[in-house]
Design a protein around this motif. Sequence first.
Motif, PDB file in Angstrom:
ATOM      1  N   GLY A   1      84.713  32.979  -4.689  1.00  0.00           N
ATOM      2  CA  GLY A   1      85.582  31.820  -4.726  1.00  0.00           C
ATOM      3  C   GLY A   1      86.851  32.021  -3.925  1.00  0.00           C
ATOM      4  N   SER A   2      87.362  30.917  -3.367  1.00  0.00           N
ATOM      5  CA  SER A   2      88.566  31.018  -2.543  1.00  0.00           C
ATOM      6  C   SER A   2      89.754  31.511  -3.347  1.00  0.00           C
ATOM      7  CB  SER A   2      88.883  29.647  -1.925  1.00  0.00           C
ATOM      8  OG  SER A   2      89.076  28.673  -2.938  1.00  0.00           O
ATOM      9  N   MET A   3      89.819  31.131  -4.640  1.00  0.00           N
ATOM     10  CA  MET A   3      90.918  31.606  -5.460  1.00  0.00           C
ATOM     11  C   MET A   3      90.852  33.115  -5.659  1.00  0.00           C
ATOM     12  SD  MET A   3      92.864  29.024  -6.182  1.00  0.00           S
ATOM     13  CE  MET A   3      92.476  28.461  -4.523  1.00  0.00           C
ATOM     14  N   ALA A   4      89.645  33.649  -5.834  1.00  0.00           N
ATOM     15  CA  ALA A   4      89.489  35.097  -5.991  1.00  0.00           C
ATOM     16  C   ALA A   4      89.972  35.822  -4.740  1.00  0.00           C
ATOM     17  CB  ALA A   4      88.028  35.436  -6.285  1.00  0.00           C
ATOM     18  N   TRP A   5      89.636  35.287  -3.563  1.00  0.00           N
ATOM     19  CA  TRP A   5      90.096  35.911  -2.321  1.00  0.00           C
ATOM     20  C   TRP A   5      91.610  35.812  -2.191  1.00  0.00           C
ATOM     21  CZ3 TRP A   5      87.438  39.186   0.407  1.00  0.00           C
ATOM     22  CH2 TRP A   5      86.039  39.117   0.399  1.00  0.00           C
ATOM     23  N   LEU A   6      92.174  34.700  -2.624  1.00  0.00           N
ATOM     24  CA  LEU A   6      93.621  34.530  -2.519  1.00  0.00           C
ATOM     25  C   LEU A   6      94.357  35.524  -3.404  1.00  0.00           C
ATOM     26  CD1 LEU A   6      95.954  32.924  -1.320  1.00  0.00           C
ATOM     27  CD2 LEU A   6      95.718  31.286  -3.204  1.00  0.00           C
ATOM     28  N   ILE A   7      93.876  35.694  -4.628  1.00  0.00           N
ATOM     29  CA  ILE A   7      94.559  36.631  -5.520  1.00  0.00           C
ATOM     30  C   ILE A   7      94.342  38.070  -5.075  1.00  0.00           C
ATOM     31  CG2 ILE A   7      92.754  36.979  -7.255  1.00  0.00           C
ATOM     32  CD1 ILE A   7      94.978  36.773  -9.371  1.00  0.00           C
ATOM     33  N   ALA A   8      93.162  38.374  -4.519  1.00  0.00           N
ATOM     34  CA  ALA A   8      92.932  39.722  -3.998  1.00  0.00           C
ATOM     35  C   ALA A   8      93.880  40.028  -2.840  1.00  0.00           C
ATOM     36  CB  ALA A   8      91.478  39.874  -3.547  1.00  0.00           C
ATOM     37  N   GLY A   9      94.041  39.054  -1.949  1.00  0.00           N
ATOM     38  CA  GLY A   9      94.984  39.229  -0.854  1.00  0.00           C
ATOM     39  C   GLY A   9      96.417  39.335  -1.350  1.00  0.00           C
TER      40      GLY A   9
ATOM     41  N   THR B   1      97.037  44.897 -14.678  1.00  0.00           N
ATOM     42  CA  THR B   1      96.666  43.854 -15.626  1.00  0.00           C
ATOM     43  C   THR B   1      95.956  42.707 -14.927  1.00  0.00           C
ATOM     44  OG1 THR B   1      98.659  44.411 -16.890  1.00  0.00           O
ATOM     45  CG2 THR B   1      97.550  42.342 -17.445  1.00  0.00           C
ATOM     46  N   LEU B   2      96.463  42.300 -13.770  1.00  0.00           N
ATOM     47  CA  LEU B   2      95.826  41.235 -13.005  1.00  0.00           C
ATOM     48  C   LEU B   2      94.424  41.634 -12.552  1.00  0.00           C
ATOM     49  CD1 LEU B   2      98.870  40.078 -10.852  1.00  0.00           C
ATOM     50  CD2 LEU B   2      97.604  38.654 -12.464  1.00  0.00           C
ATOM     51  N   ILE B   3      94.269  42.889 -12.173  1.00  0.00           N
ATOM     52  CA  ILE B   3      92.947  43.369 -11.763  1.00  0.00           C
ATOM     53  C   ILE B   3      91.974  43.279 -12.923  1.00  0.00           C
ATOM     54  CG2 ILE B   3      91.658  45.419 -11.063  1.00  0.00           C
ATOM     55  CD1 ILE B   3      94.090  46.198  -9.355  1.00  0.00           C
ATOM     56  N   LYS B   4      92.400  43.730 -14.089  1.00  0.00           N
ATOM     57  CA  LYS B   4      91.529  43.697 -15.264  1.00  0.00           C
ATOM     58  C   LYS B   4      91.220  42.262 -15.675  1.00  0.00           C
ATOM     59  CE  LYS B   4      89.414  46.062 -18.531  1.00  0.00           C
ATOM     60  NZ  LYS B   4      88.444  47.138 -18.238  1.00  0.00           N
ATOM     61  N   LYS B   5      92.186  41.380 -15.521  1.00  0.00           N
ATOM     62  CA  LYS B   5      92.039  39.995 -15.954  1.00  0.00           C
ATOM     63  C   LYS B   5      91.111  39.209 -15.034  1.00  0.00           C
ATOM     64  CE  LYS B   5      94.864  35.870 -16.846  1.00  0.00           C
ATOM     65  NZ  LYS B   5      96.253  35.346 -16.888  1.00  0.00           N
ATOM     66  N   HIS B   6      91.276  39.359 -13.738  1.00  0.00           N
ATOM     67  CA  HIS B   6      90.561  38.515 -12.794  1.00  0.00           C
ATOM     68  C   HIS B   6      89.336  39.174 -12.159  1.00  0.00           C
ATOM     69  CE1 HIS B   6      93.524  35.424 -13.122  1.00  0.00           C
ATOM     70  NE2 HIS B   6      94.495  36.212 -12.735  1.00  0.00           N
ATOM     71  N   PHE B   7      89.263  40.499 -12.230  1.00  0.00           N
ATOM     72  CA  PHE B   7      88.129  41.207 -11.639  1.00  0.00           C
ATOM     73  C   PHE B   7      87.579  42.238 -12.611  1.00  0.00           C
ATOM     74  CE2 PHE B   7      91.092  39.901  -8.325  1.00  0.00           C
ATOM     75  CZ  PHE B   7      90.272  39.193  -7.455  1.00  0.00           C
ATOM     76  N   PRO B   8      87.210  41.829 -13.827  1.00  0.00           N
ATOM     77  CA  PRO B   8      86.775  42.809 -14.838  1.00  0.00           C
ATOM     78  C   PRO B   8      85.544  43.596 -14.425  1.00  0.00           C
ATOM     79  CG  PRO B   8      86.232  40.565 -15.524  1.00  0.00           C
ATOM     80  CD  PRO B   8      87.115  40.447 -14.318  1.00  0.00           C
ATOM     81  N   ARG B   9      84.670  42.991 -13.608  1.00  0.00           N
ATOM     82  CA  ARG B   9      83.457  43.694 -13.181  1.00  0.00           C
ATOM     83  C   ARG B   9      83.628  44.386 -11.837  1.00  0.00           C
ATOM     84  NH1 ARG B   9      78.741  39.252 -14.785  1.00  0.00           N
ATOM     85  NH2 ARG B   9      79.232  39.149 -17.019  1.00  0.00           N
ATOM     86  N   ARG B  10      84.765  44.201 -11.222  1.00  0.00           N
ATOM     87  CA  ARG B  10      85.027  44.819  -9.928  1.00  0.00           C
ATOM     88  C   ARG B  10      86.354  45.560  -9.947  1.00  0.00           C
ATOM     89  NH1 ARG B  10      83.140  40.096  -5.623  1.00  0.00           N
ATOM     90  NH2 ARG B  10      80.953  39.995  -6.301  1.00  0.00           N
ATOM     91  N   SER B  11      86.686  46.116 -11.105  1.00  0.00           N
ATOM     92  CA  SER B  11      87.980  46.780 -11.230  1.00  0.00           C
ATOM     93  C   SER B  11      88.076  47.992 -10.314  1.00  0.00           C
ATOM     94  CB  SER B  11      88.232  47.193 -12.685  1.00  0.00           C
ATOM     95  OG  SER B  11      87.227  48.082 -13.138  1.00  0.00           O
ATOM     96  N   GLY B  12      86.956  48.705 -10.103  1.00  0.00           N
ATOM     97  CA  GLY B  12      86.980  49.846  -9.203  1.00  0.00           C
ATOM     98  C   GLY B  12      87.302  49.449  -7.775  1.00  0.00           C
TER      99      GLY B  12
END
Length: 419
Positions: free
Chosen positions: A24-32, A140-151
């Motif tokens: 999702g575009s939102m996931a890419w935005l928060i990752a960036g 915290t943001l990593i755990k919240k938005h990327f729980p399966r991709r935290s690594g």
Amino acid sequence: MSAVVTRMATGGAPWRAAWRAPGGSMAWLIAGGIALAALNLRTAVTSVGTVLDEVSTGLGMSGATTALLTTLPVVSFALFGALTPAMSRRMGEHRLLLTAIVLLAAGQAVRSLVDSAAPFMAASTVALAGGAVGNVVIPTLIKKHFPRRSGAMTTVYSTALAAGTMVAAAATVPVQQAAGGNWHVALGVWAALAAVAAIPWLALRRGEPERRSTPARAAGESLLRSRLAWAVAGYFGSQSLIAYVMFGWLPLLLQDNGYTSGQAGVVLAVFTGLGIPISMVVPTLATRLSGQRPLVIAFAVLYAAGFAGMLTGHAMWAWAMLVALGGGTFPLALAMLALRTRTAPGTAALSAFGQSAGYLIAGAGPITFGLLHQVSGGWALPFCLLFAALAVQVVTGWYAGGDRTLEDGGAAGASPLRV
């Protein structure tokens, strides 16, 4: 897309779906946004170190004030990091990280404009407060938005953090030289980089749902009774102590063994730069393991061999590189913040506790190392401090690296974290 944005503002289901969608575009935005924020978390620290003599002379700082300036980062990281969970509950993680980036930009901008020590110290504290908040809220943001991709996201985070640390250390002096020796300009450019990092979070500012009241305020008391939380704090603190000692004293150690200041600077630059590839590998590797004890021991062996080699006084650059590889403890410590918790509130609590207590431990390292060097006139006695920190690292890392989580209690007989 407009419908999704509208529902995002009200905290509806599409908001959650947008964040959870792998592509999702939102996931890419928060990752960036996380990567850009991480790139700035250490610029306020390492940019000053390279022009410290010019800054202290230009501002008329006393020796005590200069020493305070060098200690200010770890004190700020400990103090403001401890306050972050309470601020997060009031503001939300997105708004809080945006605030942290604004503090970073404003603090660095103001201190590049002043001509006296007091406002420079005050502005530095503001910038470091922003860095401290970012340290805690990003896991915290990593755990919240990327729980399966935290690594993978911890890899992005730690790599950007290492890159920002190296770039600020390496580029500040060239910028100063290009500006005709003006250190004000050399420090001010990092405020512009922080301003760029705010852009994604400005776009995301209205997308975060309202905060709900939770009993998370009891988390701090629970952590004080958690052996796992103390183990994570001990591991984070011991590795930070070693890192800050190396950053501060490695050049002098090299010069005492026949290196010129230029050669020592090159070794330090490579030493710092190795943190980037290490950070790209360690978090993902740690995530693939059910427990991280093999990595804890491997890095401890690298440290021990490097320290022992340095004491010989021969091939110092090679032993320094071995110690740099041992610095994989830092991305491993960051990865543990997510791996030892099951929920975002748990990660927030452990991140605040582990980093705040850890930086308090680390703050005493460079000063104690210097005093031991001054008293003994050599390096054997101060290196005893590093070996002692390494012993603490092995003990705490062995426990923290076990396959357990904070919410489950972390130890037999310990109360589980309630969030």
